[in-house]
Design an enzyme around this catalytic site. Structure first.
Site, PDB file in Angstrom:
ATOM      1  N   ASP A   1      -3.592   7.391   4.672  1.00  0.00           N
ATOM      2  CA  ASP A   1      -3.147   6.033   4.973  1.00  0.00           C
ATOM      3  C   ASP A   1      -3.845   5.537   6.241  1.00  0.00           C
ATOM      4  O   ASP A   1      -4.214   6.333   7.103  1.00  0.00           O
ATOM      5  CB  ASP A   1      -1.628   6.037   5.164  1.00  0.00           C
ATOM      6  N   GLU A   2      -3.998   4.209   6.363  1.00  0.00           N
ATOM      7  CA  GLU A   2      -4.601   3.581   7.559  1.00  0.00           C
ATOM      8  C   GLU A   2      -5.950   4.216   7.902  1.00  0.00           C
ATOM      9  O   GLU A   2      -6.222   4.566   9.054  1.00  0.00           O
ATOM     10  CB  GLU A   2      -3.652   3.694   8.758  1.00  0.00           C
TER      11      GLU A   2
ATOM     12  N   ARG B   1       2.538 -10.524  10.592  1.00  0.00           N
ATOM     13  CA  ARG B   1       3.869  -9.902  10.706  1.00  0.00           C
ATOM     14  C   ARG B   1       4.949 -10.881  10.250  1.00  0.00           C
ATOM     15  O   ARG B   1       6.082 -10.488   9.983  1.00  0.00           O
ATOM     16  CB  ARG B   1       4.181  -9.500  12.157  1.00  0.00           C
TER      17      ARG B   1
ATOM     18  N   LYS C   1       0.814  -1.217   0.000  1.00  0.00           N
ATOM     19  CA  LYS C   1       0.000   0.000   0.000  1.00  0.00           C
ATOM     20  C   LYS C   1       0.852   1.273   0.000  1.00  0.00           C
ATOM     21  O   LYS C   1       0.493   2.248  -0.655  1.00  0.00           O
ATOM     22  CB  LYS C   1      -0.954   0.012   1.195  1.00  0.00           C
ATOM     23  N   THR C   2       1.990   1.253   0.715  1.00  0.00           N
ATOM     24  CA  THR C   2       2.824   2.463   0.742  1.00  0.00           C
ATOM     25  C   THR C   2       3.379   2.751  -0.643  1.00  0.00           C
ATOM     26  O   THR C   2       3.457   3.908  -1.077  1.00  0.00           O
ATOM     27  CB  THR C   2       3.970   2.314   1.757  1.00  0.00           C
TER      28      THR C   2
ATOM     29  N   GLN D   1      -7.477  -4.882   9.891  1.00  0.00           N
ATOM     30  CA  GLN D   1      -6.385  -4.454  10.765  1.00  0.00           C
ATOM     31  C   GLN D   1      -6.790  -3.277  11.645  1.00  0.00           C
ATOM     32  O   GLN D   1      -5.934  -2.527  12.130  1.00  0.00           O
ATOM     33  CB  GLN D   1      -5.152  -4.086   9.933  1.00  0.00           C
TER      34      GLN D   1
END
Length: 672
Positions: A221-222, A605, A29-30, A252
């Site tokens: 973002d997020e 993770r 996504k980044t 998330q």
């Protein structure tokens, strides 16, 4: 857009109207955000100065900024003006954007230039003063209620109207008194950095239009972590056209306790019917076994937009599930496995991470790692800005910037200690109140000083002389040099040397003050001479411990909340028992969705291998308590797991390998 997959490409190419990118864990996504910024600029749709990318932490803003710089360098390699194209781009947190807006529009929200930002300790001190005799728990509860009201975008009056209990009504009344005090101090708190801009933009159409012109395109973002006030700020800045890209993952969303509202992702579709939705489901981080387990777990949560992550990577090893006697045995097994992999297979310590539900679980893990001399770093220690000498220096900066900040004055005048005690300060406060002056101005008044004991008056006069001198220096010195002068002229460094019992401790604590100055040395905003103490104090108030946290080559220990956005080759999740994960309160209240999302974050993770461990028993109030494995383990596909004893041949081979490695280590030790 070379190298993007079709979904990433679609997310980058859509630039007209609102867009939601549902980005699964590890789906790049980044990169999509960075490429979209580059595309918006190179296509000529928006210049960099009209684009704002909003993140949730300073750390993620810093990382995104670095990636944009690398992208700009790549662009520059192809054409001369590439890097210049990115100048003026805004990449910051919601709070930093709110601060920038308030610094420009301060008069419209009743603030004077150079206002202060109160931290949590400042707020608690004011509430304690407004609640004489209240116990710390009561002050903390009131602080949480006020923060919740502000995160909901409510003014004191709106909070009072919305109150549904006596406790909430009392908190709303206290909120009004506290806000009046902030106004008197020309200060805001952290929550006001969002609430006040929302209030302005929703009620002042001219200001809203001006800011939509200033920020033509928003990237958030997020987005699943936005609270109600942050969502309203997004809407107010985007306006009805909705030229924005929100990136988020409802799977998330793990910050409901902090006010985050994952329903905001669904609300976007209602507020913007033309919303285009793209799903990023290809994971570039995890093995397929890890992904299949994560998909199966999260499928038990309700979804408006279900996703199924997949990976082009290998299946990898099965997820190990360990049953241990108790937490000490669990810690010993985890530490031993890390020690074996680190020494026998030459894996870097930084490739390992141990995750837990609550920080109380870390003590036994630290002990086990120490016994094996495995270096580790525990996230969540004393925050940089919570260190005494740093808070002292920051109080001086705040006072230099804002003479009306009584809270900063009270700390600065006693840092370091001088002939100004509690009795003198109480008398000064009384005189200041009668004269309708802030404390720092009262301390500069010769007429008022004459009413104090000569010794105390002289000490106050010396203090105000230093503040006045530094205030003058703030207009001409580069910010970093101002902080260095402050540390010397205030007497903070001399006091530190006197307090520290040895040179090593002095070097460490002096290093904290040096770091304050270094942060402003050629900082990301291009700060320069004359930017002033006000910007220094405001920017420092937005810093967090995470911005200064470099663990180096050490095993990482952290809560699953802290692990979001990170990745490690080997991940151990401990305490996977009912009552711990999911948490006991969540079981009692039937709130399992967020706990399931928390484990999902922990699982995803792991890049290569994952361990899940649980204990059979625990000590509680002097007696043994029987524990049950987490109900979430039953939601994981059995084919992806390897439980203790399920494969005796593999277990025996593993045991032999570790025994041989242990023998070799002992032999090597004896031979040295």
């Amino acid at each position: 857009m070379h190298g993007l997959n079709p979904q990433q490409n679609a997310a980058v190419a859509h630039c007209d109207g609102p867009m939601l990118v549902l980005a699964g864990a590890g789906s790049g996504k980044t990169r999509v955000i960075v490429e979209k910024i580059a595309y918006l600029i190179s296509s000529g749709r928006y210049p960099a100065k009209r684009i704002a990318a909003i993140t949730f932490t300073n750390k993620s803003a810093k990382e995104m900024r670095e990636r944009v710089v690398r992208r700009a360098h790549h662009e520059r390699g192809r054409r001369a003006e590439g890097e210049q194209d990115f100048e003026g781009l805004t990449i910051c947190t919601f709070h930093a954007l709110g601060l920038k807006l308030l610094q420009i529009e301060h008069a419209k929200v009743g603030l004077k230039r150079g206002f202060s930002i109160f931290d949590a300790d400042d707020t608690a001190a004011q509430l304690k003063d407004l609640l004489p005799g209240a116990k710390p728990d009561a002050v903390q509860a009131a602080q949480q209620l006020i923060s919740r009201a502000k995160n909901g975008g409510l003014s004191p009056q709106q909070a009072l109207e919305a109150a549904q209990s006596t406790r909430e009504r009392e908190a709303a009344v206290l909120y009004g008194k506290y806000q009046a005090r902030l106004s008197a101090f020309n200060a805001v708190d952290f929550d006001d950095l969002i609430r006040l801009p929302v209030e302005l933009l929703e009620n002042d159409e001219e200001a809203a239009l001006a800011w939509r012109e200033r920020i033509g395109y928003l990237l958030v973002d997020e987005c699943q972590d936005t609270n109600d006030a942050q969502y309203r700020l997004l809407k107010a800045l985007a306006g009805p056209k909705g030229n924005f890209t929100c990136v988020g993952d409802d799977d998330q969303s793990i910050y409901a306790w902090r006010g985050a509202n994952p329903e905001n992702l669904s609300q976007l579709a209602q507020d913007y019917p033309a919303l285009k939705i793209v799903k990023l489901e290809q994971n570039y981080r995890c093995s397929n076994r890890v992904l299949r387990a994560a998909n199966a777990l999260i499928a038990n949560n309700p979804h408006e937009h279900p996703k199924t992550l997949w990976s082009a990577q290998a299946d990898g090893e099965r997820i190990r599930v360990w049953e241990c006697r108790d937490s000490a045995h669990e810690a010993e097994r985890v530490a031993a496995e890390i020690h074996f992999l680190g020494t026998a297979r030459k894996v870097e310590w930084s490739e390992f991470c141990i995750l837990f539900r609550g920080n109380f679980q870390s003590r036994v893990l630290e002990k086990a790692l120490q016994l094996l001399r495995v270096p580790y770093h525990l996230s969540g220690g004393t925050a940089f800005l919570d260190r005494g000498e740093v808070k002292d220096a920051l109080s001086w900066l705040r006072l230099i910037a804002n003479p009306e900040d009584d809270s900063a004055f009270l700390r600065a005048v006693q840092s370091p200690k001088r002939e100004v005690g509690a009795t003198t300060l109480a008398k000064l406060a009384e005189l200041a109140q009668h004269a309708h002056l802030p404390l720092s101005r009262a301390a500069e008044s010769i007429g008022l000083l004459k009413q104090l004991p000569a010794r105390s008056a002289n000490a106050l006069s010396g203090f105000t002389d230093i503040v006045r001198h530094l205030r003058g220096e703030a207009t001409r010195l580069p910010p970093a040099e101002l902080v260095r002068q402050l540390n010397e002229r205030s007497g903070l460094l001399a006091a530190l040397r006197a307090q520290c019992k040895n040179e090593q401790m002095f070097v460490i604590r002096r290093g904290n003050l040096d770091e304050l100055a270094e942060w402003f040395e050629g900082g990301p905003s291009g700060r320069s001479r004359g930017s002033g103490a006000a910007e220094l104090a405001a920017q420092l108030a937005l810093l967090t411990h995470a911005d200064k946290n470099d663990a180096g080559n050490q095993v990482r220990l952290m809560s699953m909340h802290a692990a979001k956005g990170l990745e490690f080759r080997y991940v151990f999740i401990v305490g996977v028992e009912d009552g711990t994960l999911p948490h006991e309160a969540s079981i009692d209240e039937g709130r399992l969705d967020e706990e399931r999302r928390l484990l999902y974050v922990g699982i995803t993770r792991a890049k290569e291998q994952l361990w899940l461990s649980h204990s059979r028993e625990a000590q509680k109030w002097g007696s043994k308590l029987r524990l049950q494995p987490s109900r979430f383990l039953d939601e994981l596909p059995a084919a992806e797991l390897q439980r203790d004893g399920a494969d005796p041949v593999a277990d025996a081979a593993r045991k032999q390998e570790r025994a041989s490695a242990g023998f070799a280590a002992i032999k090597a030790l004896l031979e040295t």
